[in-house]
Design a protein around this motif. Structure first.
Motif, PDB file in Angstrom:
ATOM      1  N   MET B  60       0.863  -1.181   0.000  1.00 34.00           N
ATOM      2  CA  MET B  60       0.000   0.000   0.000  1.00 34.00           C
ATOM      3  C   MET B  60       0.904   1.236   0.000  1.00 34.00           C
ATOM      4  SD  MET B  60      -2.884  -1.750   0.531  1.00 34.00           S
ATOM      5  CE  MET B  60      -4.144  -0.650   1.121  1.00 34.00           C
ATOM      6  N   SER B  61       0.453   2.266  -0.631  1.00 40.30           N
ATOM      7  CA  SER B  61       1.236   3.497  -0.621  1.00 40.30           C
ATOM      8  C   SER B  61       0.288   4.684  -0.663  1.00 40.30           C
ATOM      9  CB  SER B  61       2.210   3.544  -1.800  1.00 40.30           C
ATOM     10  OG  SER B  61       1.501   3.519  -3.021  1.00 40.30           O
ATOM     11  N   GLY B  62       0.850   5.850  -0.430  1.00 40.92           N
ATOM     12  CA  GLY B  62       0.047   7.065  -0.449  1.00 40.92           C
ATOM     13  C   GLY B  62      -0.490   7.401   0.926  1.00 40.92           C
ATOM     14  N   PRO B  63      -1.003   8.610   1.070  1.00 36.30           N
ATOM     15  CA  PRO B  63      -1.514   9.040   2.379  1.00 36.30           C
ATOM     16  C   PRO B  63      -2.769   8.271   2.771  1.00 36.30           C
ATOM     17  CG  PRO B  63      -2.009  10.667   0.687  1.00 36.30           C
ATOM     18  CD  PRO B  63      -1.139   9.646   0.040  1.00 36.30           C
ATOM     19  N   TRP B  64      -2.998   8.201   4.063  1.00 38.51           N
ATOM     20  CA  TRP B  64      -4.150   7.454   4.567  1.00 38.51           C
ATOM     21  C   TRP B  64      -4.587   8.069   5.884  1.00 38.51           C
ATOM     22  CZ3 TRP B  64      -3.799   4.632   9.230  1.00 38.51           C
ATOM     23  CH2 TRP B  64      -4.971   3.970   9.593  1.00 38.51           C
ATOM     24  N   ASP B  65      -5.880   8.140   6.089  1.00 40.11           N
ATOM     25  CA  ASP B  65      -6.414   8.620   7.357  1.00 40.11           C
ATOM     26  C   ASP B  65      -7.451   7.638   7.871  1.00 40.11           C
ATOM     27  OD1 ASP B  65      -5.185  11.245   7.964  1.00 40.11           O
ATOM     28  OD2 ASP B  65      -5.985  11.739   5.982  1.00 40.11           O
ATOM     29  N   LEU B  66      -7.436   7.442   9.159  1.00 36.22           N
ATOM     30  CA  LEU B  66      -8.353   6.503   9.801  1.00 36.22           C
ATOM     31  C   LEU B  66      -9.785   7.014   9.736  1.00 36.22           C
ATOM     32  CD1 LEU B  66      -8.795   3.978  11.631  1.00 36.22           C
ATOM     33  CD2 LEU B  66      -8.418   5.503  13.583  1.00 36.22           C
ATOM     34  N   ARG B  70     -15.685   2.482   9.290  1.00 40.47           N
ATOM     35  CA  ARG B  70     -15.234   1.876   8.033  1.00 40.47           C
ATOM     36  C   ARG B  70     -14.028   0.957   8.219  1.00 40.47           C
ATOM     37  NH1 ARG B  70     -11.918   5.682   4.230  1.00 40.47           N
ATOM     38  NH2 ARG B  70     -10.385   5.124   5.843  1.00 40.47           N
ATOM     39  N   ASP B  71     -13.046   1.423   8.982  1.00 40.92           N
ATOM     40  CA  ASP B  71     -11.796   0.666   9.068  1.00 40.92           C
ATOM     41  C   ASP B  71     -11.839  -0.493  10.058  1.00 40.92           C
ATOM     42  OD1 ASP B  71     -10.461   2.039   7.043  1.00 40.92           O
ATOM     43  OD2 ASP B  71      -9.898   3.666   8.389  1.00 40.92           O
ATOM     44  N   TYR B  72     -12.958  -0.613  10.799  1.00 45.40           N
ATOM     45  CA  TYR B  72     -13.155  -1.906  11.476  1.00 45.40           C
ATOM     46  C   TYR B  72     -13.344  -2.992  10.415  1.00 45.40           C
ATOM     47  CZ  TYR B  72     -14.335   0.506  15.909  1.00 45.40           C
ATOM     48  OH  TYR B  72     -14.324   1.259  17.047  1.00 45.40           O
ATOM     49  N   GLY B  73     -13.973  -2.601   9.323  1.00 49.14           N
ATOM     50  CA  GLY B  73     -14.348  -3.554   8.290  1.00 49.14           C
ATOM     51  C   GLY B  73     -13.182  -3.964   7.413  1.00 49.14           C
ATOM     52  N   ALA B  74     -13.479  -4.841   6.474  1.00 47.39           N
ATOM     53  CA  ALA B  74     -12.436  -5.437   5.637  1.00 47.39           C
ATOM     54  C   ALA B  74     -11.860  -4.421   4.654  1.00 47.39           C
ATOM     55  CB  ALA B  74     -13.011  -6.622   4.877  1.00 47.39           C
ATOM     56  N   HIS B  75     -10.620  -4.676   4.281  1.00 42.85           N
ATOM     57  CA  HIS B  75      -9.941  -3.919   3.216  1.00 42.85           C
ATOM     58  C   HIS B  75      -9.510  -4.927   2.159  1.00 42.85           C
ATOM     59  CE1 HIS B  75      -9.571   0.221   4.806  1.00 42.85           C
ATOM     60  NE2 HIS B  75      -9.766  -0.391   5.946  1.00 42.85           N
ATOM     61  N   PRO B  76     -10.457  -5.351   1.329  1.00 47.19           N
ATOM     62  CA  PRO B  76     -10.150  -6.436   0.385  1.00 47.19           C
ATOM     63  C   PRO B  76      -9.096  -6.083  -0.645  1.00 47.19           C
ATOM     64  CG  PRO B  76     -12.309  -5.467  -0.064  1.00 47.19           C
ATOM     65  CD  PRO B  76     -11.844  -4.894   1.230  1.00 47.19           C
ATOM     66  N   ASP B  77      -8.798  -4.795  -0.798  1.00 45.72           N
ATOM     67  CA  ASP B  77      -7.747  -4.401  -1.737  1.00 45.72           C
ATOM     68  C   ASP B  77      -6.357  -4.642  -1.169  1.00 45.72           C
ATOM     69  OD1 ASP B  77      -8.467  -2.485   0.167  1.00 45.72           O
ATOM     70  OD2 ASP B  77      -7.438  -0.894  -0.935  1.00 45.72           O
ATOM     71  N   ALA B  78      -6.242  -4.845   0.129  1.00 44.01           N
ATOM     72  CA  ALA B  78      -4.937  -5.094   0.753  1.00 44.01           C
ATOM     73  C   ALA B  78      -4.562  -6.563   0.568  1.00 44.01           C
ATOM     74  CB  ALA B  78      -4.986  -4.750   2.230  1.00 44.01           C
ATOM     75  N   HIS B 154     -16.625 -10.994   4.380  1.00 48.70           N
ATOM     76  CA  HIS B 154     -17.031  -9.749   5.011  1.00 48.70           C
ATOM     77  C   HIS B 154     -18.214  -9.166   4.256  1.00 48.70           C
ATOM     78  CE1 HIS B 154     -14.594  -8.397   1.612  1.00 48.70           C
ATOM     79  NE2 HIS B 154     -15.336  -7.306   1.643  1.00 48.70           N
ATOM     80  N   ASP B 155     -18.935  -8.300   4.948  1.00 46.19           N
ATOM     81  CA  ASP B 155     -20.052  -7.594   4.329  1.00 46.19           C
ATOM     82  C   ASP B 155     -20.044  -6.179   4.897  1.00 46.19           C
ATOM     83  OD1 ASP B 155     -22.437  -6.467   3.545  1.00 46.19           O
ATOM     84  OD2 ASP B 155     -23.567  -8.357   3.715  1.00 46.19           O
ATOM     85  N   ALA B 156     -19.592  -5.261   4.077  1.00 49.26           N
ATOM     86  CA  ALA B 156     -19.475  -3.889   4.563  1.00 49.26           C
ATOM     87  C   ALA B 156     -20.846  -3.284   4.846  1.00 49.26           C
ATOM     88  CB  ALA B 156     -18.730  -3.040   3.527  1.00 49.26           C
ATOM     89  N   ALA B 157     -21.852  -3.697   4.074  1.00 44.10           N
ATOM     90  CA  ALA B 157     -23.187  -3.106   4.248  1.00 44.10           C
ATOM     91  C   ALA B 157     -23.764  -3.453   5.617  1.00 44.10           C
ATOM     92  CB  ALA B 157     -24.107  -3.596   3.137  1.00 44.10           C
ATOM     93  N   SER B 158     -23.608  -4.697   6.007  1.00 43.53           N
ATOM     94  CA  SER B 158     -24.152  -5.085   7.312  1.00 43.53           C
ATOM     95  C   SER B 158     -23.128  -4.916   8.424  1.00 43.53           C
ATOM     96  CB  SER B 158     -24.626  -6.539   7.258  1.00 43.53           C
ATOM     97  OG  SER B 158     -23.533  -7.399   7.000  1.00 43.53           O
ATOM     98  N   GLY B 159     -21.904  -4.618   8.071  1.00 44.38           N
ATOM     99  CA  GLY B 159     -20.864  -4.409   9.080  1.00 44.38           C
ATOM    100  C   GLY B 159     -20.496  -5.702   9.783  1.00 44.38           C
ATOM    101  N   TYR B 170     -19.666  -4.875  13.543  1.00 48.13           N
ATOM    102  CA  TYR B 170     -19.163  -3.570  13.984  1.00 48.13           C
ATOM    103  C   TYR B 170     -20.117  -2.463  13.573  1.00 48.13           C
ATOM    104  CZ  TYR B 170     -17.568  -3.449   9.109  1.00 48.13           C
ATOM    105  OH  TYR B 170     -17.522  -3.493   7.731  1.00 48.13           O
ATOM    106  N   GLY B 171     -20.140  -1.430  14.394  1.00 45.36           N
ATOM    107  CA  GLY B 171     -20.947  -0.253  14.106  1.00 45.36           C
ATOM    108  C   GLY B 171     -20.268   0.968  14.663  1.00 45.36           C
TER     109      GLY B 171
END
Lengths: 462, 373
Positions: B60-66, B70-78, B154-159, B170-171
């Motif tokens: 991963m590269s570039g700036p990132w902010d928490l 959202r970030d409890y959930g999955a990051h399938p691009d990682a 994972h399911d981002a919609a339902s958390g 997560y919520g």
């Protein structure tokens, strides 16, 4: 007669280094004699410098690219082949005997740098950070290493770094520990077979390295000795291979690198200093040229004077004596003997003089900070000894000072001992530390402000 | 060495703690001494992970902010990610119980329609859960590994993140953890009580993530029709990106402590698997006000006491530095969990001083390799 021989043997055994017969590993101050260098092909030398695996251990390429996924385009160099074409200039990739592609630091880690927007090969890197324990950094890199063969490659590199780590941590960001690093490597290698030993075979150097500023390579056009105290006399090609000693474990590996060393030396000796990239006041520079001819050329050459290769005694030059004293007080003789017994040199290669060689001043505008230990941030303060900062640090982001010629800095009231934050402390150049002094070389103290400005203007033209 | 130094300047100290946590979850070759690869259960996992080979492009590269939740959930691009919870709980009678969860996903879903190739080369999910308690009847440990499409994901919609019937929902306000191990059904609700620690906004090539050092935990464990109330505190780690994976040269030991005065400590000791070289300490001490202090070798010292009889787990530890003088004592027996990627997990009682004041607390130690000394 027999008793005398016995005494000689006993004396030899009692001495720290049982020296080769007739070798005293010392030179006088004064002019360094000329040595004819072996010829080489500069073009082939550049190709080898930026592509060949003369440092043969490092981080697996996969791990390197995980940690450093992108290369800043400003860090790319022309003439690089294969994977090297995409690597930052200071790194070289090659495939090791296990089939693992390894990325190693190359000579340009210390001998190339950016200044005023340009990457200059041959310019000493005055911003490298050697203040951290490299073993910690190596362990961090292990986080991204995967696979058995890659692990073995990483472990070989990590073992070497473990061997030298206690001896290469500087007090300040920017200064270089290369001399101590070299001594530490010698302590772990048999001089005749070059085999690596986990345990030191001779006493390692002192733990805290004496700091040096990396001299520009283009000075090698004229220098008869490579380093400040004139260690590196004789055959420069082979002696400079000490820089690849981290991972050369046999005479065969040494010979493989030595095969193109002449070409690399020829490339280095063909380098020219970069031209000052900003406007120069020609009239003022002309005034400065006369001042230079009067007060500087005798030692530094130029203005109709050949570069004299002159070693100035410590009591005359007056700059921090620690480095030259350590080189000549006997405490390094075991390393000079190591060189004499090794394929890297002979009894004349490491024969320092009790002084410092006056460097050629070509491209001096680019080579701040000044003096052998990088203790003076710019020419203005170099030529105004009373204004040299006792404690200073670079203005961040670092900024080139066209007026003072060198680096903008912030003078501080207190040194490293008064700074509790280690991150801030290591940014402070504290001239009260052993070996970090900024005294001596007081030439210029009696110049008027206008004369000093004229001299600085002239120095931009070199 | 320059590139290594450059990494450090980029906030690597904080990232390292997270990376170390991630690597601990997937630590290869647990146990005391490296042995032949064919004898190592972890080799199977190493081979699986190696077969994924997302390559350097996974960094991963570039700036990132928490951003939460959202970030409890999955990051399938990682290329990989982990969720880790260490909970120090007590039952209604005050008896200590510790829960440790590690859920890791390695590899990406290939192609646009993963469902069309459910047995294709998709990501691997690995989860390990342990319940460590004084009551032997409450102890449990289980590892699950899944590569089947739908069985983990994972399911981002339902958390929600799940592996079979283990779920982490997560919520905005809380996370809900549901875990069934043999006869035990564990339901825990975790509400953050301190702000996340995250090296946000920095352009680093390292892994990304955050930690929440203190979450208030309430819940139950149901065993054979009996429901026991639980309460306590937890530490949450969340990490994604280029995290250490099996097959590398390092082993790591990790401590998580919750102190009764409101402070927390996470400490990571990293060593070479071949036993050579030095060990390094990285950690973070979080004060009652949430202020964090990064710890390194020069600021914290961790020493181990004698080994537990018949085990490579020390019976005690001592931490000195950064205003701490803490003695950690192993609660009861603790052994190597029989996971494909083995780890020793110990529950600790903590006593000593912080800033000169007496303090007690609870802790967990996880040893991924070697004997921990």
């Amino acid at each position: 007669m027999r008793a005398r021989a016995g005494l000689a043997i006993a004396a030899c055994l009692l001495s720290a280094a049982c020296q080769e017969e007739g070798a005293d590993y010392r030179s006088d101050t004064g002019v360094v004699p000329i040595t004819e260098q072996r010829p080489g092909d500069p073009e082939a030398g550049y190709a080898a410098l930026v592509n060949a695996p003369y440092v043969s251990c490092g981080v697996p390429h996969d791990a390197f690219t995980r940690a450093v996924p992108e290369t800043d385009p400003a860090d790319l160099l022309p003439g690089r082949e294969g994977l090297n074409a995409a690597l930052p200039y200071a790194f070289t990739a090659h495939e090791n005997a296990d089939g693992v592609t390894v990325v190693s630091s190359n000579c340009l880690t210390c001998h190339a740098a950016h200044i005023e927007g340009e990457l200059i090969v041959g310019l000493g890197n005055e911003f490298a950070d050697f203040t951290q324990d490299p073993r910690r950094l190596v362990l961090q890199s292990g986080n991204v290493v995967r696979g058995d063969a890659e692990t073995r490659a990483w472990e070989r590199w990590a073992d070497r770094v473990d061997g030298i780590a206690p001896y290469i941590q500087t007090a300040t960001v920017g200064v270089n520990p290369a001399t101590n690093l070299t001594w530490a490597l010698m302590a772990h290698r048999d001089p005749e077979t070059l085999e690596w030993s986990t345990e030191p075979l001779i006493e390692p150097p002192q733990a805290e390295p004496l700091p040096i500023s990396v001299p520009p390579w283009w000075g090698m056009r004229e220098k008869e000795a490579m380093f400040y105290t004139t260690i590196g006399r004789g055959d420069h090609s082979t002696f400079m291979l000490l820089a690849s000693m981290l991972c050369v474990d046999s005479l065969e590996e040494f010979e493989a690198v030595d095969a193109y060393a002449d070409d690399i030396r020829a490339y280095i000796a063909a380098l020219e200093a970069p031209a000052y990239p900003h406007t120069i006041d020609a009239d003022r520079a002309a005034l400065g040229a006369a001042i230079y001819a009067r007060g500087c050329a005798t030692c530094h050459g130029g203005q109709g004077t050949d570069y004299p290769n002159l070693v100035v005694p410590l009591d005359e030059i007056g700059t921090d004596a620690a480095y030259a004293t350590a080189a000549t007080d006997g405490s390094r003789d075991r390393f000079y003997e190591w060189i004499a017994r090794s394929p890297y040199g002979d009894a004349e290669s490491a024969a320092p003089a009790p002084g410092y060689i006056a460097s050629p001043l070509d491209g001096i505008w680019a080579t701040a900070p000044y003096l052998h230990n990088g203790s003076v941030p710019n020419l203005e303060t170099l030529l105004s000894p009373e204004d040299r900062p006792r404690y200073w640090r670079h203005v961040l982001p670092r900024a080139y000072d066209r007026e003072a010629v060198g680096w903008r800095f912030e003078a501080l009231d207190e040194g490293q001992a008064a700074e509790p934050d280690p991150e801030l402390r290591r940014r402070i150049y504290d001239t009260t530390r052993h070996g970090y002094g900024n005294g001596g070389h007081v030439y210029g103290a009696d110049l008027s402000a206008a004369e000093r400005a004229a001299l600085i203007e002239y120095l931009k033209t070199l | 060495m320059t590139w290594l130094a450059r990494l450090r300047v980029g906030g690597i100290a904080a990232i390292l703690i997270l990376a170390g946590i991630g690597s601990l979850l997937l630590a290869p070759r647990g146990g005391e001494t490296p042995t032949a690869p064919e004898a190592e259960p972890g080799a199977v996992i190493e081979a699986l992970v190696a077969s994924l080979d997302d390559g350097p492009a996974g960094a991963m590269s570039g700036p990132w902010d928490l951003a939460l939740p959202r970030d409890y959930g999955a990051h399938p691009d990682a290329p990989a990610e982990t969720w880790s919870v260490v909970a120090h709980l007590t039952d209604s009678e005050g008896r200590p119980l510790a829960v440790n969860l590690v859920l890791t996903r390695v590899g990406r879903t290939r192609g646009d329609d993963a469902a069309a190739t459910p047995w294709g080369p998709g990501p691997i999910h690995i989860a390990q859960v342990t319940i460590n308690a004084a009551d032997p009847g409450l102890r449990a440990a289980e590892e699950r590994i899944s590569r089947a499409h739908g069985a983990a994901g994972h399911d981002a919609a339902s958390g929600e993140i799940w592996l079979d019937d283990w779920t982490l929902a997560y919520g905005t306000d809380a996370l809900d953890l549901t875990l069934r191990l043999s006869d035990h059904l564990l339901r825990l609700r975790l509400e953050p009580r301190k702000a996340p620690l995250a090296p946000t906004g920095e352009e680093t090539a390292g892994p990304r993530g955050f930690a929440i050092p203190r979450l208030e935990v309430v819940g139950t464990v149901e065993t054979a029709g009996t429901t026991t109330a639980l309460s306590g505190t937890a530490w949450l780690d969340r990490l994604w990106g280029e995290i250490p994976l099996p097959g590398g040269p390092l082993v790591r030991d990790r401590l998580v402590l919750h102190l009764a005065d409101g402070a927390e400590l996470s400490l990571l000791r990293t060593r070479r698997r071949d036993g050579r070289g030095i060990a390094t300490i990285d950690g973070v001490l979080v004060g009652p006000d949430g202020g964090a202090t990064l710890l390194e070798d020069a600021t914290a010292d961790l020493t181990a006491g004698p080994l537990q009889e018949g085990s490579a787990m020390p019976v005690s530890w001592r931490i000195v530095g950064a205003g701490l003088d803490l003695r950690l004592t192993l609660r009861g027996a603790s052994g190597k969990e029989d996971f494909a990627l083995p780890v020793r997990i110990g529950q600790l009682a903590v006593e000593g001083t912080r800033q000169g004041m007496s303090v007690e607390g609870a802790g967990t130690i996880l040893l991924s390799g070697g004997d921990g000394t």
